[in-house]
Design a protein around this motif. Structure first.
Motif: not given
Length: 209
Positions: A153-166
């Protein structure tokens, strides 16, 4: 997740009384209701320490070591903890805008109801870390290694996950209008049905409802 191992009763101390550049190791104490300002030190270590209502003003603790530490209602905005080693630590209801945790190693760390806008984790290693009811707008996780990391339940708007496997990372209860992530790195990420429709747009798909 392992919790901080802290005794029930810790002596209250003043940071200025125990801070020593020649012996940068502080342990077994509570530091509260004060400002730690304009301090720069490489490789300072804290163990079994509780910080309550402490303001970290213009603080640079590169290569910091935090073990069994609690930050409660603190302000760590723009603090530099780059390349830190952080283990069994809780950040609770703290303001951490712009904190630099790039290239840091975090394990068994709980961020509880914290404001983390514009924080940096680039090239970091996060294992068994929970972001719980946090604001993470514009946070940077560039080329991070995430293992058993939760976003509840976080606000992750405009987070950058570039190059990070999810793969295996659950963001289904969190909210965002847009995030930066490649389709390759999104593989195996746990998302909600609504989020899946949004990601389908990245593929050029049009989903009928």
């Amino acid at each position: 997740m392992e919790q901080p191992k802290i005794p029930h009763h810790l002596p209250h101390v003043h940071f200025q009384d125990i801070y020593d550049k020649d012996e940068p190791f502080i342990n077994h104490c509570t530091i509260s209701s004060c400002t730690i300002g304009r301090v720069e030190m490489d490789r300072i270590a804290f163990s079994q320490v509780v910080f309550k209502k402490v303001i970290f003003d213009d603080v640079s603790f590169k290569n910091i070591e935090l073990t069994d530490v609690i930050f409660e209602n603190c302000d760590l905005s723009n603090a530099d903890f780059m390349e830190g080693i952080i283990h069994r630590v809780v950040f609770k209801e703290s303001k951490m805008i712009g904190i630099n945790l790039s290239e840091a190693s975090l394990r068994n760390v709980h961020f509880d109801s914290c404001m983390l806008n514009l924080s940096w984790y680039g090239y970091g290693r996060l294992r068994q870390v929970m972001f719980d009811h946090c604001i993470l707008r514009n946070t940077d996780y560039y080329e991070c290694k995430l293992n058993k990391v939760g976003f509840n339940e976080c606000d992750i708007n405009e987070v950058n996950f570039s190059g990070t496997p999810l793969k295996g990372i659950d963001i289904s209860s969190s909210t965002f209008d847009s995030i930066t992530v490649s389709l390759e790195d999104l593989e195996g990420c746990v998302v909600s049905a609504e989020q899946a429709i949004g990601f389908a747009g990245m593929l050029g798909l049009k989903v009928k409802r």
